[in-house]
Design a protein around this motif. Structure first.
Motif, mmCIF file in Angstrom:
data_model
loop_
_atom_site.group_PDB
_atom_site.id
_atom_site.type_symbol
_atom_site.label_atom_id
_atom_site.label_comp_id
_atom_site.label_asym_id
_atom_site.label_seq_id
_atom_site.Cartn_x
_atom_site.Cartn_y
_atom_site.Cartn_z
ATOM 1 N N GLY A 539 -16.197 5.475 48.392
ATOM 2 C CA GLY A 539 -15.239 6.339 48.735
ATOM 3 C C GLY A 539 -15.079 6.768 50.052
ATOM 4 N N VAL A 540 -14.111 7.232 50.624
ATOM 5 C CA VAL A 540 -13.955 7.888 52.034
ATOM 6 C C VAL A 540 -14.783 8.957 52.245
ATOM 7 C CG1 VAL A 540 -12.382 8.375 54.091
ATOM 8 C CG2 VAL A 540 -11.734 6.506 52.352
ATOM 9 N N SER A 541 -15.620 8.969 53.036
ATOM 10 C CA SER A 541 -16.563 10.212 53.310
ATOM 11 C C SER A 541 -16.043 10.669 54.852
ATOM 12 C CB SER A 541 -17.925 10.041 52.960
ATOM 13 O OG SER A 541 -18.632 9.126 54.018
ATOM 14 N N ASP A 542 -15.770 9.773 55.598
ATOM 15 C CA ASP A 542 -15.631 10.270 57.043
ATOM 16 C C ASP A 542 -14.292 9.869 57.601
ATOM 17 O OD1 ASP A 542 -15.861 10.907 59.633
ATOM 18 O OD2 ASP A 542 -17.374 9.359 60.244
ATOM 19 N N PRO A 543 -13.406 10.400 57.296
ATOM 20 C CA PRO A 543 -11.887 9.956 57.748
ATOM 21 C C PRO A 543 -11.765 9.793 59.190
ATOM 22 C CG PRO A 543 -11.817 11.897 56.280
ATOM 23 C CD PRO A 543 -13.118 11.821 56.605
ATOM 24 N N ALA A 544 -12.312 10.569 59.981
ATOM 25 C CA ALA A 544 -12.395 10.142 61.455
ATOM 26 C C ALA A 544 -12.923 8.824 61.721
ATOM 27 C CB ALA A 544 -12.751 11.189 62.285
ATOM 28 N N GLY A 545 -14.227 8.594 61.280
ATOM 29 C CA GLY A 545 -14.859 7.272 61.336
ATOM 30 C C GLY A 545 -14.043 6.020 60.843
ATOM 31 N N LEU A 546 -13.246 6.320 59.738
ATOM 32 C CA LEU A 546 -12.520 5.354 58.966
ATOM 33 C C LEU A 546 -11.296 4.892 59.956
ATOM 34 C CD1 LEU A 546 -11.939 3.621 56.660
ATOM 35 C CD2 LEU A 546 -10.790 5.310 55.714
ATOM 36 N N ARG A 547 -10.854 6.105 60.591
ATOM 37 C CA ARG A 547 -9.651 5.837 61.368
ATOM 38 C C ARG A 547 -9.879 4.939 62.585
ATOM 39 N NH1 ARG A 547 -7.035 8.462 65.883
ATOM 40 N NH2 ARG A 547 -4.792 8.503 65.521
ATOM 41 N N LYS A 548 -11.214 5.009 63.132
ATOM 42 C CA LYS A 548 -11.476 4.010 64.131
ATOM 43 C C LYS A 548 -11.881 2.528 63.842
ATOM 44 C CE LYS A 548 -13.956 7.824 66.600
ATOM 45 N NZ LYS A 548 -15.374 8.359 67.044
ATOM 46 N N LEU A 549 -11.955 2.389 62.411
ATOM 47 C CA LEU A 549 -12.517 1.103 62.233
ATOM 48 C C LEU A 549 -11.481 0.281 60.958
ATOM 49 C CD1 LEU A 549 -16.180 1.696 61.336
ATOM 50 C CD2 LEU A 549 -15.298 0.894 63.311
ATOM 51 N N THR A 550 -10.582 1.227 60.512
ATOM 52 C CA THR A 550 -9.668 0.738 59.408
ATOM 53 C C THR A 550 -9.009 -0.400 60.042
ATOM 54 O OG1 THR A 550 -8.349 1.244 57.444
ATOM 55 C CG2 THR A 550 -7.623 2.204 59.521
ATOM 56 N N HIS A 551 -8.444 -1.351 59.039
ATOM 57 C CA HIS A 551 -7.693 -2.739 59.344
ATOM 58 C C HIS A 551 -6.048 -1.878 59.783
ATOM 59 C CE1 HIS A 551 -6.429 -2.906 54.800
ATOM 60 N NE2 HIS A 551 -6.426 -1.500 55.173
ATOM 61 N N ARG A 552 -5.295 -2.822 60.417
ATOM 62 C CA ARG A 552 -4.130 -2.514 60.994
ATOM 63 C C ARG A 552 -3.188 -2.078 59.966
ATOM 64 N NH1 ARG A 552 0.093 -6.054 61.875
ATOM 65 N NH2 ARG A 552 1.574 -5.630 63.500
ATOM 66 N N PHE A 553 -3.084 -2.400 58.787
ATOM 67 C CA PHE A 553 -2.209 -2.066 57.794
ATOM 68 C C PHE A 553 -2.180 -0.608 57.428
ATOM 69 C CE2 PHE A 553 -1.548 -1.604 53.006
ATOM 70 C CZ PHE A 553 -0.065 -1.994 53.027
ATOM 71 N N GLU A 554 -3.545 0.016 57.258
ATOM 72 C CA GLU A 554 -3.664 1.514 57.159
ATOM 73 C C GLU A 554 -4.112 2.314 58.120
ATOM 74 O OE1 GLU A 554 -5.446 2.250 53.085
ATOM 75 O OE2 GLU A 554 -6.191 0.244 53.638
ATOM 76 N N SER A 555 -3.556 1.598 59.592
ATOM 77 C CA SER A 555 -4.113 2.382 60.769
ATOM 78 C C SER A 555 -3.479 3.837 60.996
ATOM 79 C CB SER A 555 -4.233 1.616 61.974
ATOM 80 O OG SER A 555 -2.633 1.163 62.016
ATOM 81 N N GLY A 556 -2.241 3.984 60.618
ATOM 82 C CA GLY A 556 -1.622 5.010 60.749
ATOM 83 C C GLY A 556 -1.556 6.134 59.356
ATOM 84 N N ARG A 575 -11.647 18.652 56.311
ATOM 85 C CA ARG A 575 -11.443 17.856 55.068
ATOM 86 C C ARG A 575 -12.069 16.631 55.285
ATOM 87 N NH1 ARG A 575 -5.029 17.567 54.104
ATOM 88 N NH2 ARG A 575 -4.967 18.837 56.249
ATOM 89 N N SER A 576 -13.455 16.577 55.810
ATOM 90 C CA SER A 576 -14.148 15.656 56.195
ATOM 91 C C SER A 576 -15.462 15.971 55.014
ATOM 92 C CB SER A 576 -14.743 15.476 57.450
ATOM 93 O OG SER A 576 -15.760 14.631 57.519
ATOM 94 N N PRO A 577 -15.553 14.989 54.062
ATOM 95 C CA PRO A 577 -16.865 15.306 53.195
ATOM 96 C C PRO A 577 -18.039 15.080 53.952
ATOM 97 C CG PRO A 577 -15.156 13.974 52.220
ATOM 98 C CD PRO A 577 -14.843 14.190 53.587
ATOM 99 N N LEU A 578 -18.038 14.259 54.850
ATOM 100 C CA LEU A 578 -19.310 14.301 55.857
ATOM 101 C C LEU A 578 -19.587 15.395 56.486
ATOM 102 C CD1 LEU A 578 -21.675 12.401 56.733
ATOM 103 C CD2 LEU A 578 -20.243 11.441 58.600
#
Length: 652
Positions: A539-556, A575-578
């Motif tokens: 599960g996503v625990s750090d949205p800000a961290g995921l935003r930096k690393l996620t693939h292009r399709f879901e980047s926005g 709204r960041s579980p971390l």
């Protein structure tokens, strides 16, 4: 007062005899179950889920992909003979273990395509296209395009060529393959979907969308003429009457038809120079969110007929109209989901899913609507009793017209049946499952993991919270800027409803989810006191961290779900579980793939570490050979056993 209603089940309950998978081991897992009846083991549940997808058909035969639980690969299976009475049992097409999967957009789709004599497939490791010769059972590499991946394969009958979406170096193009090389037909858009070719080969239609949008937020229909040399001319956008998401274009004569939600639902709309015309005004989604390329939920038939899917409260319905003058009829009512609708001459095919059998390949006669199961449909667990999904709906609030819906599964106890009075007096502990996406949907199709939990004496509910697909555009768009808020509220409301009706034990409710559903579970553990325990499966625990690393399709996507992180009104920290892990004071379990490129292992490790700093001891299981979703039966079985032990300890 909690408002809601339970509808009659209306789902198939008969379970014909069939084969039974022998377990690797018969070790009992600690749980709430105390009867002597045959109980589903973790191994049986993990081995049983054979998923079938990407069905294609031509004069060369009928083919589809089938998951292999040992290797985790998608293997090609072939059905020789297209007559249901003459068909032989399907088998892998190739002796080699050739895995087939597209990595375009990370979720793939359209990895299989067939011409009158050749099958084309995207090999999962190299991401290159293979040309497979069914008669000989051999194959050759069609492309050698290092660094690129392909998906959305479509055969152009008139042009005698293969069309595809090509992705390389962060860019996509619509291409055709000529002499093993990609020839660019169109580029400049951020994303492309699988194209559609008119019957005369003179027109090409496709769908594109631009960052930061997802294809279920905003997308555009394109149309172009095909010149004599195969290039495209006069490529232009076809605006919908209102902003919309469009998908699955196809041609009826010279007019293009597309699923568009500009009127509130994904309905088939036909466009011609005279304008737009709705072909099916029924207020129901005729498709689900297009996470993958090459989806097909509608077909045009000769004489003005059609075959279409409609989703109602998470249940798919197959509707057929033989000719323009005949009355529509619902087909194959024993099934609850339909995918990969294909036509070969006067014969139609699709993959259907049910509540108690594995994926089934159906054959449908275009003229009569006669339906026959020609492959699959095995009984999942032989004579082991199943929990049947009970559909429900309730309003998020008494004054709202929107509905939360889902499927409740009662525990499988030692007795054949318990009285309602006894169940109300001793309600079972409940596991609530938030589906992934979050723009996805909970289906009533059989889920061995849910059946396993029910055999541990647990009740289970899958919830279609606001933001789920299949319930119209307004419901789907409601989650924009409200992720981690509305979905958690809806899970809380369903929990309260089930406890108030005696279907769950108050204070013994857990929440569980995969990927985006894991984020919902984590946010529930942060903000709510309803849930006694939580489970995050990658599960996503750090949205800000995921935003930096996620693939292009879901980047926005995260900016749409949470709001742009650089605006004052955005509350990403809240709204960041971390960032809020100090508020998690109840038991948690984490399951993570070591090769996950979407939710990287560091996300799970970071929040587990933060929870330990609170003095808690979370359960953490890492599977080094898994990615975003577990494919190997051994790992799946281990996760199920760990879940059973975890729930036994935390929901007593």
């Amino acid at each position: 007062m909690t408002t809601g209603f339970w509808r009659p089940v209306g789902l198939p309950t008969t379970r014909p005899p069939g084969w039974r998978i022998l377990p690797i081991e018969t070790r009992r897992t600690p749980g709430f179950f105390s009867g002597a009846e045959s109980r589903l083991t973790a191994e049986q549940a993990a081995q049983s889920l054979i998923q079938r997808s990407e069905l294609v058909a031509s004069r060369a035969g009928v083919y589809w992909l089938e998951s292999d639980q040992v290797t985790g690969l998608n293997l090609i299976h072939a059905l020789t003979g297209q007559d249901a009475e003459a068909a032989v049992a399907p088998a892998p097409l190739l002796n080699d273990l050739v895995g087939v999967r597209s990595n375009v957009n990370g979720y793939g789709g359209g990895a299989l395509c067939v011409s009158p004599d050749t099958l084309y497939a995207v090999e999962s490791t190299s991401q290159q296209i293979l040309a497979i010769h069914p008669a000989a059972g051999t194959y050759d590499a069609l492309t050698a395009d290092s660094g690129a991946c392909y998906g959305g394969l479509v055969w152009d009958e008139k042009g005698g060529r293969l069309l595809a979406v090509r992705e390389s170096a962060g860019e996509q193009q619509l291409v055709c393959i000529e002499r093993g090389q990609p020839r660019i037909l169109h580029q400049g858009q951020d994303f492309y979907s699988a194209p559609a070719v008119s019957a005369d080969g003179r027109q090409l239609a496709w769908v594109s969308w631009q960052l930061p949008d997802m294809p279920w937020v905003m997308s555009t229909l394109w149309l172009a003429e095909v010149s004599v040399d195969g290039s495209l001319v006069n490529a232009r956008t076809i605006p919908t009457p209102e902003p919309a998401c469009v998908q699955q274009p196809l041609f009826i004569d010279a007019s293009v038809t597309v699923m568009s939600d500009h009127d509130g639902w994904w309905q088939p709309w036909q466009w011609s120079e005279s304008g737009w015309r709705c072909l099916d005004p029924v207020s129901a989604d005729g498709a689900n969110a297009p996470w993958q390329l090459g989806e097909s939920h509608h077909l045009a038939l000769p004489g003005g007929g059609w075959l279409r899917v409609r989703f109602r409260q998470g249940i798919g319905e197959l509707w057929w109209q033989g000719t323009a003058d005949s009355e529509p009829a619902r087909l194959a009512e024993a099934y609850v989901d339909f995918r990969c609708l294909r036509r070969c001459g006067d014969t139609l095919y699709c993959i259907a899913r049910s509540t108690d059998r594995l994926d089934t390949v159906l054959q449908i006669q275009a003229g009569s609507g006669a339906v026959a199961a020609i492959a699959g449909g095995e009984s999942a667990f032989g004579d082991i009793r199943l929990s049947v999904p009970e559909p429900f709906s309730l309003a998020p609030h008494p004054d709202e017209s929107a509905l939360i819906s889902g499927f409740y599964y009662s525990p499988v106890t030692g007795a054949e049946s318990n009285s309602q009075a006894e169940s109300a007096q001793h309600p079972a502990p409940l596991v609530m499952i938030a589906h992934g996406g979050p723009t996805s949907m909970a289906y009533a199709a059989i889920n061995p993991a849910i059946q396993f939990l029910c055999h541990q004496g647990l009740a289970v509910v899958e919830v279609n919270y606001r933001g789920s697909s299949g319930f119209g555009r307004s419901s789907r768009m409601a989650l924009g800027g409200q992720w981690g808020v509305l979905d958690v509220q809806d899970m809380e409301r369903v929990a309260a409803f089930l406890c108030s009706t005696g279907k769950a034990a108050e204070g013994r409710v857990a929440i569980q989810g995969r990927s985006a559903g894991g984020y919902t579970a984590l946010m529930a553990m942060v903000t709510s006191d309803v849930f006694a325990a939580g489970v995050s499966q990658f599960g996503v625990s750090d949205p800000a961290g995921l935003r930096k690393l996620t693939h292009r399709f879901e980047s926005g996507y995260l900016d749409w779900l949470l709001g742009p992180p650089d605006t004052p009104q955005a509350s990403w920290q809240a709204r960041s579980p971390l960032a809020q892990a100090h508020r998690i004071r109840r038991p948690m379990a984490f399951f993570q793939g070591g090769q996950d490129p979407v939710v990287v292992p560091e996300q799970t490790e970071a929040i587990a570490r933060a929870i330990r700093e609170n003095g808690q001891t979370p359960l953490v299981r890492l599977y080094p050979d898994e990615g975003h979703g577990f494919r190997k039966a051994g790992n799946q079985a281990d996760m199920l056993r760990q879940l059973a032990v975890f729930y036994c300890k935390t929901l007593q």
